[in-house]
Design an enzyme around this catalytic site. Structure first.
Site, PDB file in Angstrom:
ATOM      1  N   HIS A   1      27.347  16.258 153.059  1.00 33.02           N
ATOM      2  CA  HIS A   1      26.089  16.942 153.479  1.00 33.02           C
ATOM      3  C   HIS A   1      26.558  17.217 154.971  1.00 33.02           C
ATOM      4  CE1 HIS A   1      23.121  15.934 150.224  1.00 33.02           C
ATOM      5  NE2 HIS A   1      24.266  16.461 149.797  1.00 33.02           N
TER       6      HIS A   1
ATOM      7  N   ASP B   1      26.441  12.637 150.097  1.00 37.62           N
ATOM      8  CA  ASP B   1      25.495  12.703 151.137  1.00 37.62           C
ATOM      9  C   ASP B   1      26.096  13.141 152.569  1.00 37.62           C
ATOM     10  OD1 ASP B   1      22.725  12.248 152.640  1.00 37.62           O
ATOM     11  OD2 ASP B   1      22.280  11.744 150.583  1.00 37.62           O
TER      12      ASP B   1
END
Length: 386
Positions: free
Chosen positions: A236, A213
């Site tokens: 991310h 993430d």
């Protein structure tokens, strides 16, 4: 004689102020990775808590099996506490043991805590598999969190395979993270590397984050965050937000992100907000000297954020984004659009500055897509946007 008395008093004072050291082995912890050491760690904390002198808690080499730990300093005598970890703290292999807890290792209400060295192995892979299977699974515990604390240092720590977030800083002041390593698979769900919210004067230096993430996620109420010399990927990217989930929300301000290398990430530098009314904001943000290596969205402001397009509010973002600087950002985009500024039509982005940006896609200049964004461009730009 008087001088000798003064000297004696001086040395007595120095010795009385010197740190006390407690080894977890002396409290019954076994470094075999199989014997539950939770009670031993809580016992050493209780002893350290009662001390009026600075304390160092020593975790020697070996593997220490631990269930959830809550180190609460609200009733402790005030003094700095240092955890010196030479070994590995390991969570139970059965994710259900800590999976419904908010945190695996939790520090709260402490003024002056240092966590130095060590490895935290949360063994989160089996929970990731459960989540991917669509079964009913616990949300998972954050590996280590600091809440309502000040003067926090985390140095040389490695976090492996967290169930959820790796490191959370919430409601804290004066925090420094340095030389931290975060490691989890690129497809591990919700394993943000470092999450900061409702905190002030936080710095992150010389850190490597590979996760599933955001490498760093920055939540509402963050004021004064400095991020420098970080390697991010997979992951991310570094994200401010998501913002605007609540109608009344604290803003994010005074954030600097510099000298960061992104490799194979879903995003580079990003500000994201839900498309719904909110009192929040993001202002005085600096993204400087960043390298993009095959990054899907190198520069992104997304005020229509809605992951997986599920339950999207379908309204207009009330988050006001202003005074955002993108300087010396270069490298390769994995998508055609290298710069996307999708700002709110109700509260357009203002004070955006793009300077010395050079992004390519398949050896050609990347494209841009910018709406409701105002500001200036300077230096070499590829692509243009404003």
């Amino acid at each position: 004689m008087a001088s000798l008395l003064v000297l004696f008093v001086f040395f007595f004072f120095i010795s009385s102020c010197s740190a006390q050291s407690y080894n977890v082995l002396s409290f019954g912890a076994k470094p075999d990775g199989k014997t539950d050491a939770t009670k031993a760690f809580l016992a050493v904390w209780e002893t350290a808590c009662a001390s009026s002198r600075p304390v160092t808690i020593v975790v020697p080499k070996g593997r220490f099996l631990l269930r959830s730990l809550n180190f609460d300093g609200s009733k402790c005598k005030p003094k700095p506490v240092t955890f010196r970890i030479d070994g590995t703290l390991v969570a139970p292999a059965d994710y259900r043991v800590i999976g419904n807890d908010d945190y695996w290792i939790f520090f709260q209400h402490i003024d002056g805590v240092t966590v130095y060295g060590g490895v935290l192995d949360a063994q989160g892979t089996s929970l990731w598999d459960c989540k991917k299977s669509g079964k009913n699974c616990p949300s998972g515990a954050t590996t280590i969190g600091f809440q309502s604390s000040s003067n926090v240092v985390v140095s040389g720590l490695t976090s492996l395979n967290s169930q959820m977030f790796h490191i959370v800083i919430n409601g804290c002041n004066n925090v420094r993270l340095q030389g931290v390593k975060v490691l989890a698979a690129g497809n591990s769900p919700n394993t943000d590397g470092i999450h900061v919210q409702s905190s002030s004067t936080v710095s992150i230096f010389n850190t490597k984050i590979s996760t599933g993430d955001d490498c760093v996620s920055i939540g509402p109420g963050t004021n004064g965050l400095w991020i420098e010399n970080v390697a991010c990927g997979p992951g991310h990217g570094i994200s401010i937000g998501s913002l605007g989930k609540d109608s009344v929300e604290a803003g994010v301000q005074n954030v600097t992100v510099k000298t960061v290398t992104f490799t194979g990430t879903d995003n580079g530098v990003r500000i994201k907000s839900w498309a719904r009314p909110s009192s929040g904001f993001a202002r005085n943000i600096r993204f400087q000297h960043c390298v993009m290596n095959n990054v899907e969205n190198p520069i992104l402001i997304d005020q229509n954020y809605c992951p997986r397009n599920e339950n999207c509010p379908g309204q207009v973002s009330g988050i006001k984004i202003s005074d955002v600087l993108f300087v010396d950002i270069h490298g390769t985009s994995a998508t055609e659009v290298g710069v996307k500024l999708d700002c709110s039509p109700k509260k357009p982005c203002t004070g955006i500055r793009l300077e010395d940006v050079k992004l390519t896609y398949q050896n050609k200049p990347a494209a841009s897509a910018c709406v409701h964004a105002g500001g200036i461009e300077a230096g070499f730009l590829q692509p243009n946007c404003l």
